[in-house]
Design an enzyme around this catalytic site. Structure first.
Site, PDB file in Angstrom:
ATOM      1  N   GLY A 214       0.137  52.144  29.802  1.00 17.31           N
ATOM      2  CA  GLY A 214      -0.218  51.547  28.509  1.00 17.31           C
ATOM      3  C   GLY A 214      -1.671  51.143  28.487  1.00 17.31           C
ATOM      4  O   GLY A 214      -2.444  51.525  29.373  1.00 17.31           O
ATOM      5  N   ASN A 215      -2.080  50.408  27.481  1.00 20.06           N
ATOM      6  CA  ASN A 215      -3.447  49.898  27.439  1.00 20.06           C
ATOM      7  C   ASN A 215      -3.460  48.536  26.762  1.00 20.06           C
ATOM      8  O   ASN A 215      -2.419  48.041  26.316  1.00 20.06           O
ATOM      9  CB  ASN A 215      -4.389  50.895  26.756  1.00 20.06           C
ATOM     10  N   ARG A 216      -4.643  47.938  26.662  1.00 15.20           N
ATOM     11  CA  ARG A 216      -4.736  46.532  26.266  1.00 15.20           C
ATOM     12  C   ARG A 216      -4.845  46.315  24.766  1.00 15.20           C
ATOM     13  O   ARG A 216      -5.110  45.197  24.324  1.00 15.20           O
ATOM     14  CB  ARG A 216      -5.937  45.899  26.971  1.00 15.20           C
ATOM     15  N   ALA A 280      -4.913  52.739  19.827  1.00 14.72           N
ATOM     16  CA  ALA A 280      -5.442  53.232  21.104  1.00 14.72           C
ATOM     17  C   ALA A 280      -4.336  54.111  21.700  1.00 14.72           C
ATOM     18  O   ALA A 280      -3.455  53.626  22.412  1.00 14.72           O
ATOM     19  CB  ALA A 280      -5.780  52.068  22.017  1.00 14.72           C
TER      20      ALA A 280
END
Ligand code: PMT
Length: 403
Positions: A214-216, A280
Site C-alpha cells: 500500500g502507500n501513505r 495514489a
C-alpha cells in the site's frame, strides 16, 4: 489570481481576537491586489488594534458602532452593506460565528452581515478547544450550508502557548483564496449539471490473506476536491481506496481496494465530463496473490509483481471523450519537469504536481502546495489547507473547461 480582486469592494470585518493585528497586513495586501477596502470593527477588536491604524491603511474612516451619528450621516450601515462586493471577516471569532449562524444583529458587524447580500468569507481564529467545540463546528456547518467560504484556520502554536488548529491563515493565503472565489459566481453556474469522477486515496494490493502493498495516501486531497465540486453544483462520483474519511455531502461514493477494482469503478462511473485522478494508485501488484499466508523461509523473499492498469492514461485515451482529464503527480524532486513529462505522456489536459516526502504537505497532511500545469500554462497554488487548494483547483478546472 489576485487580479480577480482588482476593483472589488471588500468590507473587512475585524472581530476581537489577538489575530486582529494580522488584519492590518490583510488590508495592505487586499489593496495591493487592487481591492477597495472599508473596515468595520467589533468592540473586542478595538481592544487589540486601534481604528486609526485601519483608517491609515485603508484610506477610509473605520466603522466601529451602529450608533455613530457622524458615520451614519455619511454612509449608513445599510449603504455600507450594499456597497460591498464581498464581506470578509478576519479574524472570525467563535462569538461572531455563533451570532452569524443564529442571525443576531446586536452590533455593527453582525448587523452588516445580516444586511448584506454580498458573498461572505470567514477566516476563523480562536483557541483550539473553542474551534473543536461541537457548537462552533455546528455554527460553521450552518454558515457553510448558506454559501459562506471558510478559509483556515491553520494548525500551529496559538497565543496561549498551546498547539493545534486555530491560527488565522496568513494574509497572503486569505487574499489568494478570496481572489479564487471572486470568480465564483460564473464558476458555480459552469459546474451545474456537470459530472465529475474523482479518484482518491491509496490502493492496497494483496500479497496474501494478511499482507498487502500500500502507500501513505490518506485520501484527504481527493475528498476535498470531490467536496468542493459537489458544493458548487457538480454531480460527483468519488471512487475511494481504503481510507477513513466521511463521505462529503452530496457525493456518490464507491469504495474499492485494489488498482484493478479502482479501474473498474472509474470506468463504471463513465461517461463523465471531468475525471480527476487524485488517487495514489499502486504501479505494481502481485502476479498471483497467495491464497494462504506466505510462510517465513530463507533469508530473502522475491515478489513477482506485474504492472497495474494505468487508469489515468486509459481514461485520457477514451474515444468517448471527456471534456477534461486531470492527473496528479507526486514527486520528490524535479517536480515541474517530471509532471510536465506525465502531462504529455498520459495525454492529459491538466496535471497537478505536489511535492511528497516533505513535512507539512503531500501524503497524509491536511496541507499541501501545488503547481498546476497544462499545455501552455502553469499556476502556483500558495501552500495551505487541502480544502482551500481543492477550491482553487476547481476554479482552475472551470477556467480550463471554458478556455
Ligand atoms: O491522499 P493524500 O494523503 O491527501 O495525499 C494526496 C496525494 C499526494 C496522494 C495526491 O495529491 C497525489 O499526488 N496523488 C497522485 C499520487 C500518484 O500516484 O502520483 P503518480 O505520479 O504515481 O501518478 C500520476 C497520476 O497517474 C495520478 O493521477 C495517479 O492517480 C495516476 N495513476 C497512476 C498509476 C496507475 N496505475 N494508474 C493511475 O491512474
Amino acid at each position: 489570481m489576485a487580479d480577480k480582486l482588482n476593483g472589488q469592494k471588500v468590507l473587512l470585518c475585524v472581530a476581537g481576537g489577538i489575530a486582529a493585528y494580522k488584519a492590518l497586513e490583510l488590508v495592505r495586501r487586499l489593496r495591493e491586489a487592487g481591492a477597495e477596502v472599508q473596515v468595520a470593527m467589533t468592540d473586542g477588536a478595538q481592544q487589540f488594534v486601534t481604528p486609526l491604524s485601519f483608517q491609515a491603511l485603508s484610506g477610509h474612516p473605520t466603522r466601529t458602532s451602529l450608533w455613530d451619528s457622524a458615520a451614519e450621516a455619511s454612509m449608513g450601515h445599510i449603504e455600507l452593506a450594499r456597497w460591498a462586493d464581498r464581506v470578509l471577516i478576519a479574524p472570525a471569532t467563535a462569538g461572531v460565528l455563533a451570532k452569524l449562524a443564529h442571525g443576531l444583529a446586536d452590533d455593527l458587524v453582525s448587523t452588516l452581515c445580516l444586511a448584506t447580500t454580498a458573498p461572505l468569507t470567514l477566516a476563523p481564529a480562536m483557541n483550539q478547544r473553542m474551534w473543536q467545540h461541537p457548537a462552533t463546528q455546528a455554527n460553521l456547518a450552518t454558515l457553510r450550508s448558506r454559501g459562506a467560504q471558510v478559509i483556515g484556520p491553520e494548525e500551529g502554536l496559538l497565543a496561549e502557548g498551546e498547539s493545534g488548529p486555530g491560527r488565522l491563515s496568513e494574509p497572503a493565503a486569505i487574499v489568494a483564496a478570496l481572489a479564487g472565489s471572486a470568480a465564483a459566481a460564473p464558476t458555480d453556474a459552469a459546474l451545474q449539471g456537470l459530472k465529475i469522477v474523482v479518484s482518491a486515496g491509496p490502493t492496497f494490493e494483496d500479497l496474501d490473506p494478511v499482507r498487502y502493498l500500500g502507500n501513505r495516501s490518506s485520501g484527504k486531497m481527493g475528498f476535498a476536491v470531490a467536496d468542493s465540486a459537489a458544493r458548487r453544483g457538480a454531480n460527483v462520483v468519488l471512487v475511494a481506496g481504503p481510507v477513513h474519511l466521511p463521505t462529503p455531502a452530496g457525493v456518490t461514493r464507491v469504495d474499492v481496494r485494489s488498482a484493478a477494482q479502482m479501474r473498474d469503478a472509474v470506468f463504471a462511473a463513465l461517461p463523465a465530463d471531468v475525471y480527476v485522478g487524485a488517487a495514489a494508485v499502486a504501479d505494481y501488484t502481485p502476479r498471483v496473490p497467495a491464497t494462504r499466508k506466505i510462510k517465513k523461509s530463507g533469508e530473502s523473499l522475491a515478489l513477482d509483481l506485474v504492472r497495474t492498469p494505468d487508469i489515468l492514461s486509459e481514461v485520457a485515451a477514451q474515444t468517448q471523450a471527456l471534456k477534461l482529464v486531470v492527473g496528479f503527480a507526486a514527486e520528490t524532486e524535479n517536480l515541474v519537469e517530471y509532471a510536465r513529462g506525465k502531462l504529455m505522456a498520459k495525454r492529459l489536459d491538466l496535471i497537478v504536481a505536489n511535492r511528497v516526502g516533505v513535512a507539512d504537505g503531500g501524503f497524509e497532511s491536511d496541507r499541501n502546495a501545488m503547481t498546476a500545469l497544462w499545455k501552455d500554462g502553469q499556476r502556483e497554488f500558495v501552500a495551505g489547507p487541502k480544502t482551500r487548494l481543492a477550491d482553487e483547483l476547481i476554479d482552475l478546472i472551470v477556467e480550463r473547461l471554458q478556455a
